[in-house]
Design a protein around this motif. Structure first.
Motif, PDB file in Angstrom:
ATOM      1  N   SER B   7      55.406  73.338  85.786  1.00 51.69           N
ATOM      2  CA  SER B   7      56.317  72.179  85.707  1.00 51.69           C
ATOM      3  C   SER B   7      56.612  71.783  84.270  1.00 51.69           C
ATOM      4  O   SER B   7      55.957  72.238  83.335  1.00 51.69           O
ATOM      5  N   HIS B   8      57.566  70.879  84.131  1.00 55.79           N
ATOM      6  CA  HIS B   8      57.705  70.097  82.915  1.00 55.79           C
ATOM      7  C   HIS B   8      56.488  69.172  82.823  1.00 55.79           C
ATOM      8  O   HIS B   8      56.097  68.568  83.836  1.00 55.79           O
ATOM      9  N   GLY B   9      55.911  69.051  81.630  1.00 53.88           N
ATOM     10  CA  GLY B   9      54.835  68.087  81.405  1.00 53.88           C
ATOM     11  C   GLY B   9      53.635  68.296  82.321  1.00 53.88           C
ATOM     12  O   GLY B   9      53.335  69.420  82.748  1.00 53.88           O
ATOM     13  N   ASP B  10      52.965  67.188  82.620  1.00 53.25           N
ATOM     14  CA  ASP B  10      51.702  67.248  83.353  1.00 53.25           C
ATOM     15  C   ASP B  10      51.844  67.313  84.865  1.00 53.25           C
ATOM     16  O   ASP B  10      50.834  67.310  85.582  1.00 53.25           O
ATOM     17  N   LEU B  11      53.070  67.330  85.370  1.00 50.90           N
ATOM     18  CA  LEU B  11      53.263  67.210  86.820  1.00 50.90           C
ATOM     19  C   LEU B  11      52.489  68.258  87.612  1.00 50.90           C
ATOM     20  O   LEU B  11      51.808  67.921  88.595  1.00 50.90           O
ATOM     21  N   MET B  15      49.575  67.455  90.188  1.00 45.84           N
ATOM     22  CA  MET B  15      49.766  67.740  91.613  1.00 45.84           C
ATOM     23  C   MET B  15      48.585  68.539  92.148  1.00 45.84           C
ATOM     24  O   MET B  15      48.063  68.255  93.225  1.00 45.84           O
ATOM     25  N   ASP B  65      58.649  72.922  89.666  1.00 47.63           N
ATOM     26  CA  ASP B  65      59.031  71.528  89.897  1.00 47.63           C
ATOM     27  C   ASP B  65      60.466  71.356  90.382  1.00 47.63           C
ATOM     28  O   ASP B  65      60.726  70.554  91.275  1.00 47.63           O
ATOM     29  N   LEU B  66      61.405  72.099  89.774  1.00 50.54           N
ATOM     30  CA  LEU B  66      62.792  71.959  90.222  1.00 50.54           C
ATOM     31  C   LEU B  66      63.613  73.193  89.878  1.00 50.54           C
ATOM     32  O   LEU B  66      63.257  73.944  88.970  1.00 50.54           O
ATOM     33  N   PHE B  67      64.667  73.369  90.642  1.00 47.32           N
ATOM     34  CA  PHE B  67      65.562  74.499  90.469  1.00 47.32           C
ATOM     35  C   PHE B  67      66.237  74.393  89.100  1.00 47.32           C
ATOM     36  O   PHE B  67      66.802  73.351  88.770  1.00 47.32           O
ATOM     37  N   PHE B  72      61.025  76.726  85.768  1.00 49.90           N
ATOM     38  CA  PHE B  72      61.626  77.571  86.805  1.00 49.90           C
ATOM     39  C   PHE B  72      61.999  78.938  86.234  1.00 49.90           C
ATOM     40  O   PHE B  72      61.651  79.982  86.788  1.00 49.90           O
ATOM     41  N   ILE B  87      58.537  79.388  95.105  1.00 49.73           N
ATOM     42  CA  ILE B  87      59.140  78.252  95.817  1.00 49.73           C
ATOM     43  C   ILE B  87      59.336  77.125  94.817  1.00 49.73           C
ATOM     44  O   ILE B  87      58.422  76.800  94.057  1.00 49.73           O
ATOM     45  N   THR B  88      60.519  76.529  94.814  1.00 49.31           N
ATOM     46  CA  THR B  88      60.761  75.439  93.864  1.00 49.31           C
ATOM     47  C   THR B  88      60.990  74.123  94.609  1.00 49.31           C
ATOM     48  O   THR B  88      61.288  74.118  95.804  1.00 49.31           O
ATOM     49  N   GLY B  89      60.798  73.000  93.878  1.00 47.45           N
ATOM     50  CA  GLY B  89      60.941  71.674  94.497  1.00 47.45           C
ATOM     51  C   GLY B  89      59.646  71.159  95.099  1.00 47.45           C
ATOM     52  O   GLY B  89      59.662  70.275  95.956  1.00 47.45           O
ATOM     53  N   MET B  90      58.522  71.695  94.615  1.00 50.21           N
ATOM     54  CA  MET B  90      57.213  71.350  95.212  1.00 50.21           C
ATOM     55  C   MET B  90      56.978  69.844  95.322  1.00 50.21           C
ATOM     56  O   MET B  90      57.368  69.083  94.443  1.00 50.21           O
ATOM     57  N   ASN B  91      56.317  69.474  96.418  1.00 47.01           N
ATOM     58  CA  ASN B  91      55.779  68.106  96.535  1.00 47.01           C
ATOM     59  C   ASN B  91      54.365  68.197  97.102  1.00 47.01           C
ATOM     60  O   ASN B  91      53.906  69.294  97.469  1.00 47.01           O
TER      61      ASN B  91
END
Lengths: 138, 138
Positions: B7-11, B15, B65-67, B72, B87-91
């Motif tokens: 991800s960007h940053g610590d995300l 997570m 984290d995102l497309f 990514f 897989i992108t868009g993880m939550n």
């Protein structure tokens, strides 16, 4: 429009931090985490104070990490006392979209919630399938 | 089955940390972040080393984290060299489900990806609407 992110651990804080890496520093957005040593009442108090600081009105959306669990329940507990919106299952694309959408001051919390829920299924992508389909279309 | 979160940053790190607060410490799962001062090659090298350490095979799923964006793109760059899934868009609900699903060793990375994508749209919930509908059904 004001946003409050709530999660287990550091997830909410990091999601807000990562979002700000992309869209720049944001006013009117805070994040709280529940840690193993915390009690839920303390988290609820933090959320309540943030809601009150943000005016306690209909222009507040809370985002939580997942359906059920203490962070989720802490926000649900606030929904009886304040006319806030609550969306669960947050991911970075939706938080970014939420920041974009609030730049248009005509968008209400209900407008933003509806749009986010509409977009949500498209933010998850199986990249292998996506690339395969892109190749087939060429 | 091995998981790599980027991800960007610590995300991504948060997570993974928040997921472990719920399902316990996990082997075979790592997370990397891209920070403003980093160059992308360094992130790619970290991901490449993790993939190689995990055996470089078909039992690796990367979550981003995102497309689009550098995290990514760094994983997409690896997809040419290794038979990984992405897989992108993880939550958080999907990462938790991924940890649950790998407990059954018969589940392949393709099985897990398909199931996650099927479930993904149901992990975003407008809690106001949900509670309203629940009340109406009673």
């Amino acid at each position: 429009m004001k946003y409050i992110l709530v999660s287990h651990g550091d997830l909410a804080k990091s999601m807000l931090g990562s979002a700000q890496m992309i869209v720049g520093e944001q006013e009117g957005a805070v994040a709280f985490g529940l840690y193993p040593q915390d009690d839920i009442e303390s988290l609820k108090n933090q959320i309540r104070e943030a809601i009150e600081k943000f005016g306690g009105g209909e222009d507040i959306i809370c985002f939580t990490d997942l359906f059920s669990g203490s962070p989720f329940n802490s926000v649900v507990a606030m929904m009886g006392d304040f006319p806030i919106r609550h969306i669960t299952g947050m991911n970075l694309p939706l938080i970014l979209e939420a920041f974009m959408m609030r730049m248009n001051e005509e968008n209400s919390a209900v407008d933003i919630s509806e749009k986010l829920l509409e977009q949500a299924p498209h933010t998850f992508i199986d990249v292998n399938d996506y690339l395969m389909n892109s190749l087939e279309e060429e």
